[in-house]
Design an enzyme around this catalytic site. Structure first.
Site, PDB file in Angstrom:
ATOM      1  NE  ARG A 154      -2.612   0.545   3.522  1.00 54.99           N
ATOM      2  CZ  ARG A 154      -2.583   1.724   4.108  1.00 54.99           C
ATOM      3  NH1 ARG A 154      -1.509   2.267   4.672  1.00 54.99           N
ATOM      4  NH2 ARG A 154      -3.572   2.439   3.795  1.00 54.99           N
ATOM      5  CG  ASP A 169      -2.074   5.340   6.510  1.00 54.92           C
ATOM      6  OD1 ASP A 169      -3.421   5.803   6.216  1.00 54.92           O
ATOM      7  OD2 ASP A 169      -1.463   4.473   5.750  1.00 54.92           O
TER       8      ASP A 169
END
Ligand code: 6GU
Length: 228
Positions: A154, A169
């Site tokens: 990712r 994140d």
């Protein structure tokens, strides 16, 4: 990036690799993931990959031969040397900085084991880094290998859409992520914080930062000591 996985259970990977971000990254050729079955390199009619421990004791031990032979074969599948990682609860614990460093490699070779343990010569002789995903015991290295793959892929360029960038994140700055809200504005008496409806982007950014720090202080004070 190319990722090779050496495993006794390649089928375990199919579902995880076949959905969502990982599936899209594969079809876009952002990552090429190749599964190799360690059992294909075992000898004899029974293709034995484990045996009883010398010195006695419970459980079975993974034999070195099939793992060494499988790795030798896999190395030849691509000219890139690759970073070789053995998944084991005795390894260094995976965290986001390690994930980031792995995502910068051209090739990863992940070795997932089973049984009570590896013959120690696998650890000594393979030249692999040993990586764990946390302080608890799983039945094999397959789930940890999938955790490494998901967390690394990712971060690869183009793996996430623009709209779901990885830079906010949790852990990306050593902090937990700020709280998110979507419609409706009020749900079962719980309201979206007014600041998020204000349209003031400076204030919103500041609020999110404070929330991230506050939440990290409350839930993971250990992270704050190392944060920027
Ligand atoms: Cl990498 N393997 C196994 N079997 N258990 C674990 C682990 C790895 N990391 C945490 N627990």
């Amino acid at each position: 990036m190319r990722i090779d996985v050496l495993t006794l259970f390649p089928e375990m990977f199919e579902s995880v690799l076949g959905y969502s971000i990982l599936s899209r990254a594969r079809t876009r050729n952002i990552v090429d993931i190749a599964l190799s079955n360690i059992r294909d390199f075992a000898e004899g009619d029974y293709r034995k990959v484990d045996d009883k421990p010398y010195g006695g004791g419970a459980g079975m031990v993974m034999m070195p031969g099939p793992v060494f032979d499988c790795l030798e074969h896999v190395r030849g599948l691509s000219p890139d040397e690759g970073r070789v990682i053995l998944l084991t609860p005795q390894g260094r614990r995976l965290d986001q900085p390690m994930v980031r460093s792995l995502s910068a490699e051209k090739r990863l070779i992940l070795i997932a084991g089973r049984y009570e343990g590896f013959d120690e010569r696998i650890r000594d002789g393979l030249g692999a880094e040993q990586v764990s995903i946390g302080d608890y015991v799983l039945s094999g290295g397959e789930l940890p290998a999938m955790v490494v793959i998901d967390s690394v892929v990712r971060l690869l360029e183009g793996a996430l859409g623009d709209e779901d960038s990885a830079k906010d994140d949790s852990f990306s700055e050593g902090l937990l992520e700020y709280p998110h809200y979507t419609r409706p504005e009020e749900f079962r008496g719980m309201k979206v914080p007014g600041i998020l409806l204000s349209g003031n982007h400076g204030k919103i950014a500041q609020w999110r930062r404070e929330q991230a720090v506050e939440r990290t202080k409350r839930r993971r004070p250990d992270l704050l000591e190392e944060a920027d």
